[in-house]
Structure formats: C-alpha cells, structure tokens
Write a protein that holds these residues in place. Structure first.
Motif, mmCIF file in Angstrom:
data_model
loop_
_atom_site.group_PDB
_atom_site.id
_atom_site.type_symbol
_atom_site.label_atom_id
_atom_site.label_comp_id
_atom_site.label_asym_id
_atom_site.label_seq_id
_atom_site.Cartn_x
_atom_site.Cartn_y
_atom_site.Cartn_z
ATOM 1 N N GLU A 92 4.465 -6.412 5.712
ATOM 2 C CA GLU A 92 3.388 -5.575 5.193
ATOM 3 C C GLU A 92 2.669 -6.241 4.025
ATOM 4 N N ASP B 277 2.139 -3.156 8.565
ATOM 5 C CA ASP B 277 1.106 -2.344 7.928
ATOM 6 C C ASP B 277 0.323 -3.129 6.879
ATOM 7 N N HIS C 133 9.901 -7.473 7.588
ATOM 8 C CA HIS C 133 8.839 -6.791 6.850
ATOM 9 C C HIS C 133 7.718 -7.786 6.538
ATOM 10 N N ARG D 179 7.173 -8.924 2.263
ATOM 11 C CA ARG D 179 6.073 -8.045 1.873
ATOM 12 C C ARG D 179 5.292 -8.586 0.682
#
Length: 423
Positions: free
Chosen positions: A269, A295, A267, A245
């Motif tokens: 994001e 995201d 992850h 991230r």
C-alpha cells in the motif's frame, strides 16, 4: 553486573571456610577454658555465621540508568541519552529496550558479555540516533528472535551486520522478526564510502551469507524505496510476512517472489505502482497462501493495464480489490478497476498537457531562431548579392577557359596553327 557474578561465588567460599575454621577453634578453646570465655566465643561464632549469611545473591544487578524487572525478565533504558550499550546488563534479561538514546554507532560485539546474554530474545533499538551498524554487532546473542532498528538515520548498515564479520563461517542468525521501518538517512549524512544506493545497502545486509534464511517477518515501511534490488528476497525462503508500505516503489519488475513459498501477507500500500506486469502476476498467483494488499497506488488505466485488470477479476488473493481505482489518465480518474472493460483501456495518442507544453515551447524557440537567421540575411542582402555575382563571374570565366581549350583540342588545324604561332 557480570563482573560481580564472576567473582562473587569464589569470595563466598573463602569466607565460609574461614567461618568453619573459626568455629572449630572456638570449640577447642571452649573445652579447656572458663564458661564465660566459651559464651563469648559462641557469640563470635554467631557473628561470623551471620556475616556469611549476609552475602549478596548471585542474580545480576540493574544498570543505574535503567529500570529492571527480574520477574518479567525485562530491562528498560528508555530516553536516557546513552552513548553506548550498558556494559553491566543482567544475564537474566529477555526483553531489552534501548529506545530514545544517542548510540550513534553499534560496534562489533556490542552485546558480548560474560556471562553471555543467552536469554535475550527481544531487542528494541528504535529512535536511538543510530547512524552506523558494523559487522558482527549482534553476535553473541544466540536467542535473539526480534530486532527493531526503526526510526534511526542509518547511513551505513554493514553487509555482515546480521551474519557476523565472516558470513561464510558464521552460524545462521536466530532472527525471526526484523523491523527496519523509517531508516532512511538524511541527505547530509549519506555514506560516502559505499558506492551504492540506499536500497542496495539494505539488500546487501539481507542477503549476505544467507544468515537470515530463518527470518519470518520483515518490515521495510517508510524508507522511500524507489525499487527493490534484484534477488533481494532470494535468501529469505522462510519469509511469511513482508511489509513494504509507504515507499516510492514504481515497479516490481526486478524482484522475484518465486521462492517465497511460505509467504502469507504482502503489503504494497501507499507506493507509486502504476501497473503489475505479467511476470509479477504469475509469481504472485503461484504462491499458495499469500494475501496481497495494493491500496492507495496511482494506477494508470491504459492499454498496459489490461492484463492486470483481467487478473484482478479472476484472483482471490488481493484483499480489498474492490477499492482499487484509477488515478490516470484524467478521464479515467476514480474508475474502479474491477468495472473496467478492454474497450476502456486504450493508449491515448494525445500527449499529456505537460508534454504538450514542452513541445510548444520548443517550437517557439525554433521559430525565434529562424526569424533571427532571416533577419541577418535581410540586413546583409547587398553584400550577399555582390558575393554571389563575384562567384558567378569567376565560374563563368573558368568555364570559358575550359571551352576554349576543348575547341583547340578538337580541331587539328587550330592545333597546328597554335603550334606554328608558338614557334
């Protein structure tokens, strides 16, 4: 301290032998002397016995700047401005916190002790101003499972930091969890000895000697990674959780997830991903139990996004996929990816405004250069005209000479006349 643990038992044995010898001598004296002297001898023996019983315990002592709890097997040396690892750590320590110090350099064998720290499983070195971690820094820690080096300006991380000075001969690292969040060094402290990028330095430490093949959790957040080097994950087959991230990853083209068959969470994001290509989509879909988080990435919804949109509609491994929206182009901003159709995804031939501005500026510069060139020609028009006339006259005279010679050579009479005239 370890030094005390090494000589304490020997000193206790010597004193115990002396006490026993004193008791024997006192017993022999008491049998052949007065009652009063026997009483005083007994008192002396009691004093010696109490002196023996008052010897310190064999458990390790706590370093002065630290806080220790033997019951919790924990030592905390937090915010003590330590310049090196305390040399007198108790051997019972299982959880060691060295955060908020001024360690700067972690040399080889930084935790080598006698007796060894055989029970140490958790080591937290976050926020300790570490700039250099040398080869073999974590040797002699056979039970180390969790290591946190976050929030340190690491300018140099040795390729053998986790595997020892000789990766081919060292045993695999016992590490299960490695946390390397926010370890990007400032520009002024970038290591000049290594001709490689920051991403390459971290990748070399992760794959040297296959020492981390037992690693299950790897965190690399907030490191401004622009890319993941090729085969950076090739030697981590046991990885279950990978956290990338808050970096600046633009693409995953060069990284392979194929061998991460146990991966459970990925992850991604808050990066700079614009689209995922077919090879990456196929590898992620082939992982049996992975969950992917995508995201807050600036997805570009053009013709190159069509395969990813189709994949998102079919797969179940992407968590929160209904929240994924387009960031570019402007007409597609905030459109939900799952609601897009093939007709919505086209590559607009119109150039973006920034590129249009560049071409307009280039055209203006070329027009200005052309105007200056024409102005120079106009100001020198008379000289240019005279020069062209001179060239024309020279060419005409030259051609007339060629024509005269041709006529003489073509007429035999003129040739004889020319020869007689020469005589």
């Amino acid at each position: 301290m370890p030094g005390g643990c090494s000589w304490g038992p020997a000193a206790g044995d010597v004193r115990l032998r002396l006490a026993r010898l004193a008791v024997v001598l006192l017993g022999w004296v008491s049998s052949s002397s007065l009652t009063s002297s026997a009483t005083s001898s007994t008192s002396s023996a009691s004093f010696l016995a109490s002196a023996v019983s008052s010897q310190p315990t064999l458990s390790g002592q706590c370093p002065p700047p630290c806080e220790c709890s033997e019951a919790a097997r924990t030592v905390k040396c937090v915010n003590r401005n330590l310049a090196e690892v305390p040399p007198d750590l108790p051997p019972y320590v299982r959880n060691l916190f060295l955060t908020g110090n001024q360690l700067s350099v972690l040399p080889a064998g930084a935790f080598a002790r006698r007796p060894p720290l055989a029970e140490l499983t958790t080591l937290n070195l976050s926020g300790s101003c570490l700039m250099e971690v040398r080869a073999g820094a974590f040797e002699h820690l056979p039970s180390l499972r969790q290591l946190d080096l976050s929030h340190n300006p690491l300018a140099y991380l040795s390729p053998f930091a986790f595997s020892g000075s000789n990766a081919s001969a060292s045993t695999p690292s016992p590490l299960v969890e490695l946390i390397l969040n926010h370890i990007l060094p400032p520009a002024a402290s970038a290591d000049k000895r290594q001709n490689q990028s920051f991403e390459g330095m971290v990748a070399a430490a992760l794959r040297a000697g296959q020492a981390l093949r037992g690693l299950r959790r790897l965190e690399l957040t907030s490191n401004h990674f622009l890319y993941l080097p090729r085969d950076v994950l090739a030697h981590l087959p046991g990885l279950r959780h990978l956290d990338l991230r808050n970096n600046s990853l633009v693409s995953l083209t060069y990284v392979s997830f194929r061998n991460l068959t146990h991966l459970e969470s990925l992850h991604l994001e808050d990066n700079a991903l614009k689209a995922l290509h077919n090879s990456t989509l196929a590898e992620l879909q082939g992982l049996p139990q992975v969950r992917v988080f995508l995201d807050n990435n600036p997805w570009v919804c053009d013709c190159h996004m069509e395969d990813m949109v189709t994949w998102l509609k079919e797969t179940e491994i992407v968590q929160g996929k209904a929240r994924l929206t387009c960031a570019f182009p402007e007409k597609m901003r905030n459109r939900v990816l799952l609601e897009l159709n093939s007709s919505d995804l086209d590559c607009d031939p119109i150039l973006p405004p920034s590129l249009q501005t560049s071409y307009v500026f280039l055209g203006i510069v070329l027009a200005l250069i052309g105007a200056i060139f024409l102005l120079v020609l106009y100001l020198n028009r008379k000289g240019i005209k005279k020069w062209m006339h001179n060239i024309r006259d020279a060419c005409r005279d030259h051609m007339e000479g060629y024509h005269y010679r041709y006529e003489i050579n073509a007429d035999p009479r003129l040739t004889n006349l020319s020869s007689n005239s020469d005589v």
